[in-house]
Design an enzyme around this catalytic site. Structure first.
Site, short mmCIF file in Angstrom:
data_model
loop_
_atom_site.label_atom_id
_atom_site.label_comp_id
_atom_site.label_asym_id
_atom_site.label_seq_id
_atom_site.Cartn_x
_atom_site.Cartn_y
_atom_site.Cartn_z
N GLU A 187 -1.66 2.94 -2.45
CA GLU A 187 -0.68 4.01 -2.22
C GLU A 187 0.55 3.75 -3.07
OE1 GLU A 187 0.51 4.93 1.84
OE2 GLU A 187 -1.45 4.35 2.60
N GLU A 237 -1.91 -1.12 6.59
CA GLU A 237 -0.55 -1.67 6.57
C GLU A 237 -0.20 -2.52 7.79
OE1 GLU A 237 2.25 1.49 5.76
OE2 GLU A 237 1.91 1.27 3.61
#
Ligand code: GAL
Length: 762
Positions: free
Chosen positions: A475, A389
């Site tokens: 995710e 991320e």
């Protein structure tokens, strides 16, 4: 001088006899410290179940050991091999620095050879658990804990002068009838001895005997490679048939040899714009993310407990892939994934933050260390070469991709982001898509204003590209809907539905290779995250590996009813847990064709799966609405609450039944000792799970208690002698140190269950 290859490497664990101290003082490098010893794997600071202070381990610690000279060391290479220590580690022997490793997840070695004396030698190890911004994942905030300590095994290797350091086997065309491999070998030759020998590969049968003649090539320097024909008729590796072929690789010279074994799986794995293909067959990925942490002792459980998690993912949760979020995990875990057929997406350490040049250089080294350690695992199908991320940084990620591709041309790269329109430098756009539930968020947190409830975005909206690319959702859910095992059933039902909706969307879209949910188990975390008690309740299981209802959202998709019938009504079966009362709408997770429901003594009602709501799921749940119950049978506040009976039908036959009682009472404490996976190891960290059950065998969802644990025999309890039972479940781990049976007494503080004893043996 003796022959450089007089004998093969001998390997033994060096886990015992370590003196442990908080802090580090340079004077201790040469000063033997007094004190008791600890055993590795070791966690520097144990934390409570929740409300632990994570800063407690963010400091230096010292491990020290007297290392006795043995005659067998003469003329040999003597090396300590560390499988992992958190975070920065320095090793001295007799005052000489022999290792300096700045990563908490990759292996390293300390060469003792030239520094050993006859008699006693002093090994001092300083490990620093602080969050040093030059070492990934540190420098920003992190949603997990990085428990300090020498938390994996340490091995002592006594080696001939020349040994095999590493072998890489690249199968050139896994789909071909005749299997040809490019085999590359690196020798460890620290003394720079002349190399004049050959590499031989022997295929072994299950008894360790060679099958046919060896293949090989001459080797006259520290590295060499050749294309070798391995043979015909190899069964291919897949989740349903995880067949491994064992090879002994030998470096053979005139005056001796060194060997290692490796296991190969022959398979072709490919992410394409139209999905993931294994052995040319489409396979929708349904995975979960895994942290390698456990209650109290953090990372410091050994190979058995690590491997056990792979079994839980495969056999209890029914998923086909695990992402090792957010770092390389233990070798034992990956070995088990190979053995049982669980695909792996492995990634480098990191969490959102990219540091300075030293950090980036370290990340590039981490890519290399991860791939060099793990390139022979057939289970690994994708390398994660971005800091999870993180924002785009093309120069940095061009480097990580280049290293991965140069080291391993057989696997694709991914790099997990949560940003859209990111520069696609990898082979697969791997995206954390948390769009589901954002409609409840303030506008500034929404990816598009006024979007209706949407489980996953179209890949082109995410990538910003006009063309379709290989795309994997890495995710979803997690912080968008934290859910505790002891939450009320309305919240749990919504938790279940969110997981199912994403799975349905992933199955619906041929341009999505699959989805990997956040996450397998709840985990301890920093104060910036979680529920205030330093736990992120994001798991489909608790930290003690007890399934929440959402666990069965996965199992009901992953198994067919003939493999394992699933019938899990997502209910605590009580009249008054929901607002207004009752249990409807009732989501029943199942892989059966139909479900019947009897309430009290009424005639059963039959329900079919919710095909229209979940058209793409392999096994949609059955959903019973309050209005599906005949009007005269509906229950309202004040009426007596009755038993319920559910049956799961396949082709009209009952294959599974679940009964719920109207008046549940604590009836039995079920103690489940996980079956032994790695009997060959010198010790095993065994998982023991407890479930409080009612008269019908259902978990008592609100039972809170305390268990006292007493261990008798050659074993050590990992964690405190009392463990919480929360939501009717508890768990602890026991380190079994030998072949003698170990007994464990379990007693609940409330006395509601009679004390019990279980035996841990093979
Ligand atoms: C993601 C992150 C995970 C975890 C998750 C919670 O942003 O990659 O590590 O924090 O959120 O939903």
């Amino acid at each position: 001088m003796t022959s450089p290859l007089a004998s093969c490497t001998s390997r033994s664990l060096l886990n015992t006899g370590w003196i442990f101290r908080e802090g580090f003082d340079p004077a201790w490098i040469t000063l033997p410290l007094p004190g008791g010893t600890v055993r590795l794997p070791h966690n520097a600071v144990d934390l409570p179940w929740n409300y632990g202070n994570e800063t407690a381990y963010q400091q230096p610690f010292t491990y020290q050991r007297i290392f006795h000279w043995e005659d067998r060391f003469a003329d040999k290479e003597v090396v300590l091999c560390f499988e992992g220590a958190m975070a920065a580690t320095k090793v001295w022997v007799n005052g000489q620095l022999v290792a300096d490793h700045a990563d908490g997840y990759t292996p390293f070695e300390a060469r003792l050879t030239d520094h050993l004396e006859e008699g006693e030698n002093l090994i001092t190890i300083a490990i620093d658990g602080s969050e040093d911004g030059d070492i990934p994942p540190f420098g920003g905030r992190i949603d997990y804990l990085t428990y300090a300590g020498i938390y994996r095994d340490v091995w002592l290797e006594v080696r001939p002068a020349i040994t095999i350091e590493n072998v890489k086997v690249e199968i050139l065309d896994p789909m071909a009838e005749t299997i040809t491999a490019k085999v590359k070998v690196w020798l460890s030759n620290p003394q720079g001895q002349p190399v004049a020998g050959a590499i031989l590969l022997d295929r072994l049968d299950q008894h360790g005997d060679p099958i046919g003649d060896p293949v090989g090539f001459p080797l006259i320097s520290d590295e060499g490679e050749a294309e070798l024909v391995l043979g015909n008729g190899f069964a291919r590796w897949s989740p349903n048939n995880p067949v491994l072929h064992t090879y002994e690789v030998t470096y053979k010279a005139e005056d001796g040899q060194d060997s290692m074994t490796l296991r190969l799986g022959i398979r072709k794995a490919e992410f394409r714009p139209d999905g993931f293909f294994l052995n040319e067959q489409p396979l929708k990925i349904m995975g979960l993310n895994r942290h390698q942490s456990f209650p109290h002792v953090g990372y410091a459980l050994g190979p058995e407990a690590q491997a056990q998690d792979a079994d839980i993912l495969k056999y209890e949760l029914g998923v086909n892939l695990v992402r090792t979020s957010h770092y390389p995990q233990s070798k034992a875990f990956l070995e088990r994934c190979d053995e049982i057929g669980l695909l792996v997406f492995e990634e480098i350490p990191g969490w959102q933050h990219i540091g300075g040049e030293a950090f980036k250089d370290r990340s590039v080294k981490n890519v290399e260390a991860m791939i060099r350690r793990d390139w022979n695992h057939p289970s690994i199908v994708l390398w994660g070469v971005r800091i999870n991320e993180s924002p785009d940084d093309n120069a940095f990620y061009e480097r990580t991709n280049a290293v991965a591709r140069a080291l391993d041309p057989t696997r694709q790269t991914g790099g997990v982001r949560c940003i859209t329109d990111s520069q696609l430098l990898e082979d697969v756009y791997t995206m954390n898509d948390f769009v589901l539930g954002e409609e409840h968020l303030p506008e500034f947190l929404q990816s598009r204003i006024n979007r209706p409830r949407t489980p996953l975005r179209d890949q082109r909206e995410v990538t910003g590209l006009t063309e379709i690319v290989p795309y994997l959702v890495t995710e979803y859910n997690g912080h968008m809907y934290p859910t505790k095992i002891f939450d009320g059933e309305e919240r749990q039902e919504e938790h279940v539905l969110r997981h199912l909706e994403v799975l349905d969307a992933a199955h619906a879209d041929p341009h999505i290779a699959g989805s990997i949910g956040w996450c397998m188990v709840d985990y301890n975390t920093h104060a910036d995250f979680g529920s205030g008690d330093r736990i992120c309740y994001h798991g489909v299981m608790t930290m003690g590996r007890a399934p929440k209802f959402a666990a069965m959202a996965y199992a009901s998709q992953g198994f067919s009813a003939s493999e394992r019938p699933i019938l899990e009504p997502a209910t605590h079966w009580s009249f008054g847990d929901r607002k207004v009362g009752g249990v409807f709408p009732l989501v029943i997770l199942t892989n059966c064709d139909a479900v019947t429901f009897h309430y009290g003594h009424d005639e059963p009602l039959t329900f079919l799966p919710a095909f229209s709501r979940f058209p793409y799921l392999p096994h949609p749940p059955v959903i019973i609405e309050a209005t599906d119950i005949p009007e005269d049978k509906r229950i309202v506040w004040g009426q007596s609450w009755r038993d319920g009976l559910f049956t799961g039908l396949v082709s009209g036959q009952t294959v599974i039944e679940r009964r719920f009682v109207a008046d549940p009472m604590p009836t039995a404490l079920e103690i489940d000792v996980a079956p032994l996976i790695r009997a060959q190891d010198a010790y095993q960290d065994r998982m023991v799970r407890l479930t409080a059950r009612d008269q019908a065998g259902n978990r008592l969802p609100f039972l809170m208690d305390q268990i006292a644990i007493t261990v008798d025999g050659p074993a050590i309890l990992q964690g405190p002698t009392t463990a919480p039972m929360i939501g009717g479940v508890g768990a602890f781990w026991v380190r079994v140190l030998g072949d003698e049976p170990v007994t464990v007494d379990v007693q609940t503080a409330s006395g509601v269950f009679a004390p019990q004893t279980v035996t841990l043996d093979g």
